[in-house]
Design a protein around this motif. Structure first.
Motif, PDB file in Angstrom:
ATOM      1  N   HIS A 167      26.156  29.567   5.309  1.00 22.40           N
ATOM      2  CA  HIS A 167      25.153  30.448   4.702  1.00 22.40           C
ATOM      3  C   HIS A 167      25.532  31.924   4.824  1.00 22.40           C
ATOM      4  O   HIS A 167      24.889  32.768   4.210  1.00 22.40           O
ATOM      5  CB  HIS A 167      23.788  30.222   5.356  1.00 22.40           C
ATOM      6  CG  HIS A 167      23.266  28.836   5.152  1.00 22.40           C
ATOM      7  ND1 HIS A 167      22.232  28.542   4.301  1.00 22.40           N
ATOM      8  CD2 HIS A 167      23.665  27.647   5.673  1.00 22.40           C
ATOM      9  CE1 HIS A 167      22.008  27.241   4.314  1.00 22.40           C
ATOM     10  NE2 HIS A 167      22.869  26.673   5.133  1.00 22.40           N
ATOM     11  N   ASP A 186      21.814  33.562   1.013  1.00 23.31           N
ATOM     12  CA  ASP A 186      22.705  32.697   1.785  1.00 23.31           C
ATOM     13  C   ASP A 186      24.074  32.496   1.129  1.00 23.31           C
ATOM     14  O   ASP A 186      24.473  31.368   0.803  1.00 23.31           O
ATOM     15  CB  ASP A 186      22.046  31.343   2.052  1.00 23.31           C
ATOM     16  CG  ASP A 186      20.988  31.412   3.138  1.00 23.31           C
ATOM     17  OD1 ASP A 186      20.873  32.456   3.793  1.00 23.31           O
ATOM     18  OD2 ASP A 186      20.269  30.410   3.339  1.00 23.31           O
ATOM     19  N   THR A 194      19.035  25.034   0.082  1.00 25.36           N
ATOM     20  CA  THR A 194      20.439  25.415  -0.074  1.00 25.36           C
ATOM     21  C   THR A 194      21.450  24.270   0.030  1.00 25.36           C
ATOM     22  O   THR A 194      22.628  24.522   0.248  1.00 25.36           O
ATOM     23  CB  THR A 194      20.791  26.497   0.959  1.00 25.36           C
ATOM     24  OG1 THR A 194      20.287  26.121   2.224  1.00 25.36           O
ATOM     25  CG2 THR A 194      20.186  27.833   0.570  1.00 25.36           C
ATOM     26  N   GLY A 252      16.310  28.038   2.968  1.00 16.27           N
ATOM     27  CA  GLY A 252      17.527  27.658   3.670  1.00 16.27           C
ATOM     28  C   GLY A 252      17.598  26.172   3.947  1.00 16.27           C
ATOM     29  O   GLY A 252      17.525  25.340   3.041  1.00 16.27           O
TER      30      GLY A 252
END
Length: 252
Positions: A57, A27, A162, A124
């Motif tokens: 991302h 990402d 993330t 993510g």
């Protein structure tokens, strides 16, 4: 395999994995900080993994691909992905000797994927440290099912999400479970980390099971809090749905 977070933008992390002089990044929302870290460590970029299509991302994807010419694995919805993958696929990176199982985890977006391998989960914006992602495209039922799949992975799995949202998420978790001793200890530890300028990540799934309200939908205290905020019954989906709506408007 070494794993380290590369801070970008306001509060994002790009995950960088490396061994044998080769690297994989997950990402890349920006190219320059990633390229600088690769140069600092004298690494060649072997592959890029993408979890979903949001710009924070994917913003560095084109620049890194142009600089390194490496394959890009991810959802077919993402521009620049030349190795589309989906549920049940395996990303096999023979040069760097890494393998990742691909899991479809819709909820935050409909195309969201997670990658699991070598004791680490790159998820993510689906599961966060002490939280979970907002529902921009998917339904509460989809997100709860996706979180249940991730929660079923081994407890020692490293959680590599993330965003550095941990402290804010913990404040919400304390509103849900004010007497959770594991959560209070975690808050003290993470606040100390941030005061030193250190990331709170990666964590592990055992810690999430003990402290993250979005995985604790069967706990009596969490159910009681959810019922006070609109849950229609004690089912995991109703509890999750009420918590997610509460969190959307929560101000600590």
């Amino acid at each position: 395999m070494a794993i380290l977070p590369v801070p970008i933008l306001k509060d994002n992390y790009v995950w960088l994995l490396h061994q044998h002089g080769l690297a994989v990044v997950v990402d890349p929302g920006e190219a320059a900080p990633v390229a600088a870290r690769l140069a600092q460590l004298n690494l060649r970029l072997a592959a890029i993994l993408i979890t979903h299509h949001h710009g924070d991302h994917t913003g560095g994807l084109a620049g890194l691909r142009a600089a390194f010419g490496c394959p890009v694995f991810g959802p077919p919805t993402v521009t620049g992905v030349d190795r589309p993958v989906a549920e049940g696929d395996r990303v096999a990176l023979d040069d760097i000797q890494l393998r990742f199982d691909v899991m479809a985890v819709p909820g935050h977006t409909l195309d969201h994927l997670a990658y699991f391998g070598h004791g680490a989960l790159f998820c993510g914006d689906t599961l966060f440290a002490c939280g979970c992602g907002r529902l921009f495209e998917g339904s509460p039922a989809q997100m709860q099912a996706s979180l249940a799949r991730l929660a079923a992975l081994p407890g020692d799995t490293l959680l590599c999400c993330t965003h550095e949202y941990t402290l804010a998420n913990e404040r919400f978790a304390r509103a849900v479970e004010p007497h959770n001793a594991a959560l209070l200890a975690r808050m003290e530890h993470d606040e100390a980390c941030r005061s030193r300028g250190e990331p709170t990540l990666p964590g592990n799934l055992a810690c999430e099971a003990a402290t993250n309200p979005f995985l604790r939908w069967s706990e009596p205290a969490v159910i009681a809090a959810a019922r006070l905020h609109g849950a229609l019954d004690d089912s995991p989906r109703q509890v999750f749905t009420a918590l997610r709506r509460w969190k959307d408007d929560f101000r600590a």
